[in-house]
Design a protein around this motif. Structure first.
Motif, PDB file in Angstrom:
ATOM      1  N   PHE A 110      -7.173   3.270  -3.612  1.00  0.00           N
ATOM      2  CA  PHE A 110      -7.041   2.250  -2.795  1.00  0.00           C
ATOM      3  C   PHE A 110      -7.802   2.014  -1.716  1.00  0.00           C
ATOM      4  CE2 PHE A 110      -3.980   2.445  -7.267  1.00  0.00           C
ATOM      5  CZ  PHE A 110      -4.916   1.132  -7.188  1.00  0.00           C
ATOM      6  N   ASP A 111      -8.148   0.862  -0.803  1.00  0.00           N
ATOM      7  CA  ASP A 111      -8.130   1.443   0.162  1.00  0.00           C
ATOM      8  C   ASP A 111      -6.972   0.790   1.420  1.00  0.00           C
ATOM      9  OD1 ASP A 111     -11.023   0.423   0.014  1.00  0.00           O
ATOM     10  OD2 ASP A 111     -10.477  -1.699  -0.298  1.00  0.00           O
ATOM     11  N   ASN A 112      -5.440   0.377   1.175  1.00  0.00           N
ATOM     12  CA  ASN A 112      -5.011   0.380   1.877  1.00  0.00           C
ATOM     13  C   ASN A 112      -3.554   0.023   0.770  1.00  0.00           C
ATOM     14  OD1 ASN A 112      -3.348  -0.119   4.064  1.00  0.00           O
ATOM     15  ND2 ASN A 112      -5.121  -1.041   4.903  1.00  0.00           N
ATOM     16  N   ALA A 113      -2.268   0.241   1.145  1.00  0.00           N
ATOM     17  CA  ALA A 113      -1.194  -0.001   1.205  1.00  0.00           C
ATOM     18  C   ALA A 113       0.111  -0.713   1.275  1.00  0.00           C
ATOM     19  CB  ALA A 113      -0.640   1.617   0.590  1.00  0.00           C
ATOM     20  N   ILE A 114       1.087  -1.913   0.771  1.00  0.00           N
ATOM     21  CA  ILE A 114       1.804  -2.303   0.605  1.00  0.00           C
ATOM     22  C   ILE A 114       3.244  -1.197   0.581  1.00  0.00           C
ATOM     23  CG2 ILE A 114       3.544  -4.188  -0.043  1.00  0.00           C
ATOM     24  CD1 ILE A 114       0.963  -5.347  -1.026  1.00  0.00           C
ATOM     25  N   VAL A 115       3.966  -1.812   2.245  1.00  0.00           N
ATOM     26  CA  VAL A 115       4.666  -0.714   2.741  1.00  0.00           C
ATOM     27  C   VAL A 115       5.901  -1.099   2.952  1.00  0.00           C
ATOM     28  CG1 VAL A 115       5.727   1.255   4.393  1.00  0.00           C
ATOM     29  CG2 VAL A 115       3.122   0.945   4.355  1.00  0.00           C
ATOM     30  N   LEU A 116       7.589  -0.617   1.738  1.00  0.00           N
ATOM     31  CA  LEU A 116       8.543  -1.879   1.656  1.00  0.00           C
ATOM     32  C   LEU A 116      10.025  -0.817   3.144  1.00  0.00           C
ATOM     33  CD1 LEU A 116       9.414  -1.467  -2.012  1.00  0.00           C
ATOM     34  CD2 LEU A 116       8.246  -2.789  -0.594  1.00  0.00           C
ATOM     35  N   GLY A 164      13.465  -2.261   0.243  1.00  0.00           N
ATOM     36  CA  GLY A 164      13.578  -1.874  -1.038  1.00  0.00           C
ATOM     37  C   GLY A 164      12.709  -3.370  -0.811  1.00  0.00           C
ATOM     38  N   ASN A 165      11.949  -4.112   0.405  1.00  0.00           N
ATOM     39  CA  ASN A 165      11.385  -5.827   0.484  1.00  0.00           C
ATOM     40  C   ASN A 165      10.232  -5.141   0.903  1.00  0.00           C
ATOM     41  OD1 ASN A 165      13.950  -7.041  -0.449  1.00  0.00           O
ATOM     42  ND2 ASN A 165      14.570  -6.702   2.003  1.00  0.00           N
ATOM     43  N   VAL A 166       8.972  -5.636   0.858  1.00  0.00           N
ATOM     44  CA  VAL A 166       7.796  -5.926   1.494  1.00  0.00           C
ATOM     45  C   VAL A 166       7.646  -6.419   2.921  1.00  0.00           C
ATOM     46  CG1 VAL A 166       5.445  -6.426   1.711  1.00  0.00           C
ATOM     47  CG2 VAL A 166       6.474  -6.247  -0.826  1.00  0.00           C
ATOM     48  N   TYR A 175       8.112  -6.347  -4.399  1.00  0.00           N
ATOM     49  CA  TYR A 175       6.892  -6.883  -4.070  1.00  0.00           C
ATOM     50  C   TYR A 175       6.298  -6.928  -5.567  1.00  0.00           C
ATOM     51  CZ  TYR A 175       2.756  -3.277  -5.419  1.00  0.00           C
ATOM     52  OH  TYR A 175       1.358  -2.972  -5.357  1.00  0.00           O
ATOM     53  N   GLY A 176       7.605  -7.629  -6.334  1.00  0.00           N
ATOM     54  CA  GLY A 176       7.016  -8.517  -7.584  1.00  0.00           C
ATOM     55  C   GLY A 176       6.472  -9.686  -6.830  1.00  0.00           C
ATOM     56  N   ASP A 177       7.118 -10.187  -6.441  1.00  0.00           N
ATOM     57  CA  ASP A 177       6.224 -11.844  -6.376  1.00  0.00           C
ATOM     58  C   ASP A 177       4.337 -11.813  -5.283  1.00  0.00           C
ATOM     59  OD1 ASP A 177       8.559 -13.111  -5.182  1.00  0.00           O
ATOM     60  OD2 ASP A 177       9.146 -11.439  -3.953  1.00  0.00           O
ATOM     61  N   PHE A 178       4.789 -10.108  -4.646  1.00  0.00           N
ATOM     62  CA  PHE A 178       3.179 -10.091  -4.849  1.00  0.00           C
ATOM     63  C   PHE A 178       1.883  -9.698  -5.897  1.00  0.00           C
ATOM     64  CE2 PHE A 178       4.501  -9.715  -0.886  1.00  0.00           C
ATOM     65  CZ  PHE A 178       3.791  -9.861   0.244  1.00  0.00           C
ATOM     66  N   LEU A 179       2.715  -9.010  -6.602  1.00  0.00           N
ATOM     67  CA  LEU A 179       1.702  -8.687  -8.105  1.00  0.00           C
ATOM     68  C   LEU A 179       1.484  -9.943  -8.703  1.00  0.00           C
ATOM     69  CD1 LEU A 179       3.603  -6.134  -9.347  1.00  0.00           C
ATOM     70  CD2 LEU A 179       1.752  -6.081  -8.621  1.00  0.00           C
ATOM     71  N   ASP A 180       1.942 -11.118  -8.605  1.00  0.00           N
ATOM     72  CA  ASP A 180       2.571 -12.456  -9.306  1.00  0.00           C
ATOM     73  C   ASP A 180       1.471 -13.467  -8.845  1.00  0.00           C
ATOM     74  OD1 ASP A 180       3.195 -14.073 -11.488  1.00  0.00           O
ATOM     75  OD2 ASP A 180       4.604 -14.755  -9.990  1.00  0.00           O
ATOM     76  N   ALA A 181       0.875 -13.250  -7.250  1.00  0.00           N
ATOM     77  CA  ALA A 181       0.674 -13.792  -6.086  1.00  0.00           C
ATOM     78  C   ALA A 181      -0.830 -14.339  -6.581  1.00  0.00           C
ATOM     79  CB  ALA A 181       0.278 -13.309  -4.870  1.00  0.00           C
ATOM     80  N   ASP A 182      -1.010 -15.790  -5.850  1.00  0.00           N
ATOM     81  CA  ASP A 182      -2.492 -16.009  -6.624  1.00  0.00           C
ATOM     82  C   ASP A 182      -3.458 -15.872  -5.498  1.00  0.00           C
ATOM     83  OD1 ASP A 182      -1.126 -18.001  -8.123  1.00  0.00           O
ATOM     84  OD2 ASP A 182      -0.568 -19.799  -6.950  1.00  0.00           O
ATOM     85  N   GLU A 183      -2.531 -15.243  -4.549  1.00  0.00           N
ATOM     86  CA  GLU A 183      -4.104 -15.005  -3.359  1.00  0.00           C
ATOM     87  C   GLU A 183      -3.160 -13.767  -1.884  1.00  0.00           C
ATOM     88  OE1 GLU A 183      -6.678 -16.879   0.029  1.00  0.00           O
ATOM     89  OE2 GLU A 183      -5.371 -18.212  -1.228  1.00  0.00           O
ATOM     90  N   ILE A 184      -4.114 -12.877  -2.052  1.00  0.00           N
ATOM     91  CA  ILE A 184      -3.567 -12.282  -0.769  1.00  0.00           C
ATOM     92  C   ILE A 184      -4.666 -11.629   0.120  1.00  0.00           C
ATOM     93  CG2 ILE A 184      -2.461 -10.055  -0.749  1.00  0.00           C
ATOM     94  CD1 ILE A 184      -1.590  -9.851  -3.748  1.00  0.00           C
TER      95      ILE A 184
END
Length: 285
Positions: free
Chosen positions: A173-179, A183-185, A237-246
């Motif tokens: 991967f190019d980058n990572a989401i850090v919590l 446990g929140n993004v 993180y689940g919100d981002f997995l279900d996002a329409d766009e990031i």
């Protein structure tokens, strides 16, 4: 020897090319991490929000126990002077930098009266239009104010994010989401992060665990003024997995869409494109 792009540094009243030695083995910053910096940008003849970046450098210095020695106006004046040493079309990173030379209380604290300053300008290309990145979830987390100086753009914070991006790149991967520690993004390793769901633009509510980026704040304001509903809220993180766009926002590359999260492909969306367009319009205004 590492090859570096064209660089100019203002130190103690003089301009120096390249990478001059400024810190010694007994400098407090070299062994105890007492340094802060900020990063602004010059590109296409503009330096958007330069004053805010210079002010944040001074605020960060105070938060780390240093004494800022430069006014915002003086930093901006030196930046304009330094940019004259570059090609007019060069994209330049602008880095005001403070560090402590001397030991303070208990040796581990810096002596605020020993604070020194350097303004470093170096060529750094902007991300080409159309750039997009992939992200994954990092196993590492952002600290809190009780554990680290997260209220400063302090150099000592970056090894944690560095190990996060190295781990993510090791998995393709190019980058990572850090919590955060709850446990929140919080953010990406190198930028703030936004998502879009059902037409609403969402970004993690600033809770003191990540940098409330100047470009982040600017994009929130620009999108709201353009008629978008933008909400800062607690996101998982689940919100981002279900996002329409990031997409991400940050000083280095401004606005970059995310085209893959884990094994899910995402087409770069219209909100990221509009955010980038609005930012360039603001920068050129």
């Amino acid at each position: 020897m590492t090859e570096r792009s064209t660089t100019w540094n203002w130190i103690d009243g003089e301009w120096h090319p390249g990478n001059p030695p400024i810190i010694g083995p007994r400098s407090h910053a070299s062994w105890l991490g007492s340094s802060v910096f900020d990063g602004a940008r010059a590109f296409e003849g503009v330096t958007p929000d330069l004053d805010l970046h210079c002010q944040r450098a001074n605020d960060s210095a105070r938060a780390l126990g240093l004494t800022p020695t430069m006014t915002v106006a003086r930093m901006m004046e030196l930046t304009r002077e330094g940019l004259e040493r570059f090609d007019a079309n060069a994209a330049v990173y602008i880095k005001p930098y403070y560090w402590a030379e001397g030991d303070g209380i208990g040796t581990i604290a810096p002596d605020p009266e020993s604070t020194r300053f350097c303004l470093c300008l170096f060529e750094a290309p902007m991300a080409p239009e159309g750039t997009a990145i992939s992200v994954t979830l990092s196993p590492f987390r952002r600290p809190t104010l009780e554990t680290m100086p997260v209220n400063a753009k302090a150099s000592c914070l970056y090894p944690n994010n560095a190990r996060a991006i190295v781990e993510a790149k090791g998995r393709g991967f190019d980058n990572a989401i850090v919590l955060d520690m709850l446990g929140n993004v919080a953010e990406l390793t190198t930028a703030n992060v936004f998502m879009v769901k059902d037409g609403v633009v969402l970004t993690p509510a600033w809770n003191g665990t990540f940098l409330n980026g100047i470009t982040r704040q600017r994009i929130i304001g620009l999108l709201r003024a353009d008629g978008y509903q933008v909400e800062e809220r607690t996101l998982g993180y689940g919100d981002f997995l279900d996002a329409d766009e990031i997409f991400s926002t940050g000083n280095y590359y401004k606005v970059v869409p995310i085209n893959r999260i884990e094994d899910r492909d995402l087409a770069p969306g219209p909100v990221a494109a509009r955010a980038r367009e609005l930012y360039w319009e603001f920068a050129k205004s």
